[in-house]
Design an enzyme around this catalytic site. Structure first.
Site, PDB file in Angstrom:
ATOM      1  N   SER A 129      46.689  38.542  44.254  1.00 23.18           N
ATOM      2  CA  SER A 129      45.425  37.829  44.117  1.00 23.18           C
ATOM      3  C   SER A 129      44.650  37.834  45.440  1.00 23.18           C
ATOM      4  CB  SER A 129      45.719  36.410  43.606  1.00 23.18           C
ATOM      5  OG  SER A 129      44.543  35.730  43.264  1.00 23.18           O
TER       6      SER A 129
ATOM      7  N   HIS B 269      43.870  40.775  40.337  1.00 26.33           N
ATOM      8  CA  HIS B 269      43.361  40.273  39.055  1.00 26.33           C
ATOM      9  C   HIS B 269      42.040  39.557  39.299  1.00 26.33           C
ATOM     10  CE1 HIS B 269      45.724  36.176  39.488  1.00 26.33           C
ATOM     11  NE2 HIS B 269      44.847  36.357  40.443  1.00 26.33           N
TER      12      HIS B 269
END
Length: 204
Positions: free
Chosen positions: A105, A130
């Site tokens: 992330s 993501h």
């Protein structure tokens, strides 16, 4: 003792002999003298402030010498992560990034945001990208709509950053971040998130 107190109690101390006698440092402070910063655990405001402060301090010490940022993080707050990212781009020294363990992330975005040619993974590291997560929002429909628009703007901003540092086009980034995309070190290199996979320290 809470988890943080236990973790702090387990941090090793290093004792050095100087002309003025002995001096002890916690291991992270000693490594900071070598221009090494650790970004470990959840990215949140307090941790981000500490990393930003260390980056600014090392720039003031020597604006022409590289800083080494070691990352082992599952990600976390987008705003906290972007404060670190912006500081990395703002300061004069090159910031070399190294993934140890995982960079997921916001951790992956910070890994990719290191100086070109100086972004690394150790062989068994994992990287995951993501889209930003929208937590369980509550409140009026109009408030939820405002937050939904903000998350779409953040997604576009993060995709642009990843595209800039990886060389992937926006459409590819948008598709790949639509769901969690996990990569090993070699895959991260091929994707453009890092420049090299290191299994031994390069001397000299």
């Amino acid at each position: 003792m809470n988890k943080l107190e236990i973790a702090n109690a387990l941090v090793p101390m290093v004792v050095e002999q100087t002309a003025r006698g002995e001096r002890s440092y916690d291991i992270y402070s000693r490594l900071l003298k070598e221009r090494i910063i650790f970004l470990v655990g959840q990215v949140e405001d307090h941790m981000a402030n500490l990393v930003v402060a260390q980056l600014l301090f090392l720039e003031s010490e020597n604006p022409d010498k590289d800083i080494h940022l070691y990352i082992n993080s599952p990600g976390g707050s987008v705003t906290a992560g972007l404060s670190i990212y912006d500081t990395m781009q703002f300061i004069k020294p090159d910031v070399s990034t190294m993934c140890i363990g995982q960079a997921a992330s916001m951790g992956a975005l910070l890994l990719s945001g290191g100086a070109a040619g100086k972004r690394y993974c150790l062989p068994h590291s994992r990287v995951m990208i993501h889209q930003p997560l929208l937590g369980g929002l509550q409140g009026q429909a109009s408030d939820i709509e405002i937050h939904a628009k903000e998350i779409l703007l953040l997604r576009e901003k993060l995709n642009n950053i990843l595209s800039k540092h990886t060389g992937q086009d926006i459409e590819t980034i948008a598709r790949d971040t639509d769901r969690d995309k996990f990569m090993d070190a070699e895959m991260a290199k091929n994707y453009g998130l890092i420049d090299s996979v290191l299994d031994k320290r390069v001397v000299g």
